[in-house]
Scaffold this active site. Structure first.
Site, short mmCIF file in Angstrom:
data_model
loop_
_atom_site.label_atom_id
_atom_site.label_comp_id
_atom_site.label_asym_id
_atom_site.label_seq_id
_atom_site.Cartn_x
_atom_site.Cartn_y
_atom_site.Cartn_z
CG HIS A 34 -0.25 -0.15 2.39
ND1 HIS A 34 0.74 0.64 3.02
CD2 HIS A 34 -0.21 -1.27 3.30
CE1 HIS A 34 1.16 0.22 4.18
NE2 HIS A 34 0.65 -0.97 4.29
CG HIS A 37 4.45 -1.56 1.92
ND1 HIS A 37 3.02 -1.90 2.17
CD2 HIS A 37 4.90 -2.31 2.92
CE1 HIS A 37 2.86 -2.86 2.90
NE2 HIS A 37 4.06 -3.16 3.46
CD GLN A 61 7.73 -10.78 10.81
OE1 GLN A 61 8.74 -10.96 10.38
NE2 GLN A 61 6.95 -9.87 10.87
CG ASP A 150 5.29 -2.22 11.98
OD1 ASP A 150 4.30 -2.81 12.49
OD2 ASP A 150 5.24 -1.75 10.93
CD GLN A 153 9.63 -4.34 11.77
OE1 GLN A 153 9.23 -5.54 11.85
NE2 GLN A 153 9.24 -3.65 10.86
CG MET A 184 -2.21 4.02 4.42
SD MET A 184 -1.55 4.23 2.78
CE MET A 184 -2.84 5.98 2.37
CB SER A 185 -2.07 -1.61 8.44
OG SER A 185 -1.92 -3.04 8.74
CB SER A 186 -0.79 -5.52 4.87
OG SER A 186 0.24 -4.95 4.32
NE ARG A 187 -2.11 -8.19 11.30
CZ ARG A 187 -0.84 -8.38 11.47
NH1 ARG A 187 -0.05 -7.05 11.37
NH2 ARG A 187 -0.16 -9.47 11.74
P1 AMP Z 1 4.86 -5.09 6.55
O1 AMP Z 1 4.70 -5.50 5.00
O2 AMP Z 1 3.86 -4.72 7.31
O3 AMP Z 1 5.98 -5.87 7.03
O4 AMP Z 1 5.88 -3.67 6.31
C1 AMP Z 1 7.02 -3.34 5.70
C2 AMP Z 1 7.63 -2.11 6.07
O5 AMP Z 1 6.47 -0.98 5.81
C3 AMP Z 1 7.82 -1.90 7.61
O6 AMP Z 1 9.03 -1.34 7.72
C4 AMP Z 1 6.56 -1.03 7.99
O7 AMP Z 1 6.94 -0.50 9.06
C5 AMP Z 1 6.31 -0.28 6.97
N1 AMP Z 1 5.12 0.42 7.04
C6 AMP Z 1 4.03 -0.44 6.94
N2 AMP Z 1 2.79 0.36 6.90
C7 AMP Z 1 3.49 1.60 7.14
C8 AMP Z 1 3.00 2.95 7.16
N3 AMP Z 1 1.26 3.10 7.12
N4 AMP Z 1 3.72 4.00 6.97
C9 AMP Z 1 4.97 3.86 6.88
N5 AMP Z 1 5.54 2.69 6.94
C10 AMP Z 1 4.74 1.52 6.84
#
Ligand code: AMP
Length: 284
Positions: A34, A37, A61, A150, A153, A184-187
Site C-alpha cells: 500500500h 510501503h 514472526q 512499527d 521493530q 495504512m496497514s496491509s491488515r
Molecule cells: P510489512 O509489510 O507490514 O512488514 O511492512 C513493511 C515495512 O513497511 C515496515 O518497515 C513497516 O513499518 C512499513 N510500513 C507499513 N505500513 C506503513 C505505514 N503506514 N507508514 C510507513 N511505513 C509503513
C-alpha cells in the site's frame, strides 16, 4: 524490474551491481503493498542507485497461526505495482528458500522486547531479527528502510545492526496515513467500511494525547485518559496503551531528561489486530 526467487541468482546480480559501485537500498516487506510501503520505496530510490524490495510473509514472526493464515497475499498486484513504481529488483522467495530447515538460532533483545509488541506477541521479534539478519547477510544493502508505524521493530532493528556490526544504515520513515488519520496497514484490507471508521479513532486518540503531552499532563494521566477514550468506542478492544521512553522503551513516569517518547497502542477491530503510535521528540 528483475524478479528473483532464488538466493544464488540474487547473489550473482547483486555482486554485479556492487562491482559497478552501485549503492544498494533495501525495503523489506510482507507484501499486500500500500501507499505506506511505496513511500519507503520512493525514499529508497531517491537515496540509492539500486532499489531492492523483498516480499516474504515470515512465518517465524507470527505468534498466532491464524494471523499467519489470514495474512493478505496479493503477489501479482504487488509485482505490477513495484514494476510501475520503478523498483529495480524484487526478491520474493519461497519459505523453503529462506528456511531450508527450522532455525535453531534465536536472537533475543532482553528488556527491549519484554514490552509493547514483544510482550503481547511472544517470539515475534526473534522471528523479525532472524529474517532480517539473513536478508542483511545475503543482500548486504547500504541502507534499509523501515516504517515508524512499527516503532518497536525500527528501534530493535537499529539495535540489531549495532550489536551485530552490520554495515547497513537503518532509515526510519514516518507513518503514512489515510486522510482520516488511519495508519495504512496491509491488515486494513480485512476491515469493513464501518470497521475502518472505528479504527481511525486510534489516531484521533493519539492526536488528542499529543496536545496533552505538550501541555505536560502527567504520563499517568495521559494513559488513563486515552484508555478511557478508547474504551468508550464500540467495536474497539484495546490490548495495550503505553507511554514509554523512545530510547529504552521503559515506561515513562516523568518527562525529566526524556529526549524521545512513544505513546503506543494495540487494539482489535472486527478481530483484526492494529497498532499505531505517536513518536515525539521533546525539545526541553
Ligand atoms: P510489512 O509489510 O507490514 O512488514 O511492512 C513493511 C515495512 O513497511 C515496515 O518497515 C513497516 O513499518 C512499513 N510500513 C507499513 N505500513 C506503513 C505505514 N503506514 N507508514 C510507513 N511505513 C509503513
Amino acid at each position: 524490474m528483475i524478479k528473483v526467487r532464488k538466493i544464488e541468482v540474487l547473489k550473482g546480480i547483486l555482486a554485479r551491481e556492487r562491482a559497478q559501485n552501485s549503492s544498494l537500498g533495501l525495503v523489506p516487506t510482507m507484501g499486500a503493498l500500500h501507499e505506506g510501503h511505496f513511500v519507503l520505496l520512493d525514499r529508497c530510490k531517491a537515496e540509492n542507485d539500486f532499489t531492492i524490495a523483498t516480499i516474504f510473509v515470515n512465518p517465524l514472526q507470527f505468534n498466532d497461526p491464524r494471523d499467519y493464515d489470514n495474512y493478505p497475499v496479493r503477489l501479482g498486484e504487488d509485482l505490477r505495482e513495484l514494476e510501475t513504481r520503478g523498483c529495480d529488483l524484487v526478491f520474493y522467495p519461497e519459505r523453503e528458500e529462506i528456511y531450508p530447515e527450522d532455525p535453531v538460532v534465536s536472537i533475543y533483545f532482553g528488556d527491549m522486547e519484554r514490552v509493547l509488541e514483544g510482550k503481547h506477541r511472544p517470539g515475534h521479534f526473534q522471528g523479525v531479527a532472524l529474517v532480517l539478519t539473513k536478508l542483511f547477510h545475503l543482500l548486504q544493502p547500504d541502507r534499509a528502510y523501515f516504517g515508524l508505524k512499527d516503532l518497536q521493530q525500527f528501534l530493535l532493528v537499529r539495535r540489531l545492526v549495532k550489536d551485530l556490526s552490520f554495515s547497513v544504515d537503518i532509515v526510519g520513515v514516518p507513518t503514512v496515513r489515510e486522510n482520516n488519520g488511519l495508519a495504512m496497514s496491509s491488515r486494513n484490507l480485512r476491515l469493513t467500511e464501518s470497521g475502518r471508521d472505528v479504527a481511525q479513532k486510534l489516531s484521533l486518540g493519539l492526536s488528542e494525547a499529543k496536545a496533552k503531552i505538550l501541555r505536560r499532563n502527567t504520563p499517568e494521566q495521559i494513559v488513563r485518559d486515552l484508555k478511557e477514550f478508547y474504551e468508550g468506542i464500540p467495536g474497539l478492544q484495546i490490548e495495550y496503551v503505553e507511554l514509554v521512553d523512545g530510547g529504552s522503551l521503559k515506561q515513562l513516569k516523568a518527562y525529566d531528561g526524556v529526549e524521545d517518547l512513544a505513546l503506543c497502542v494495540a487494539a482489535y477491530v472486527e478481530g483484526v489486530r492494529l497498532i499505531d503510535n505517536l513518536y515525539l521528540h521533546l525539545d526541553s
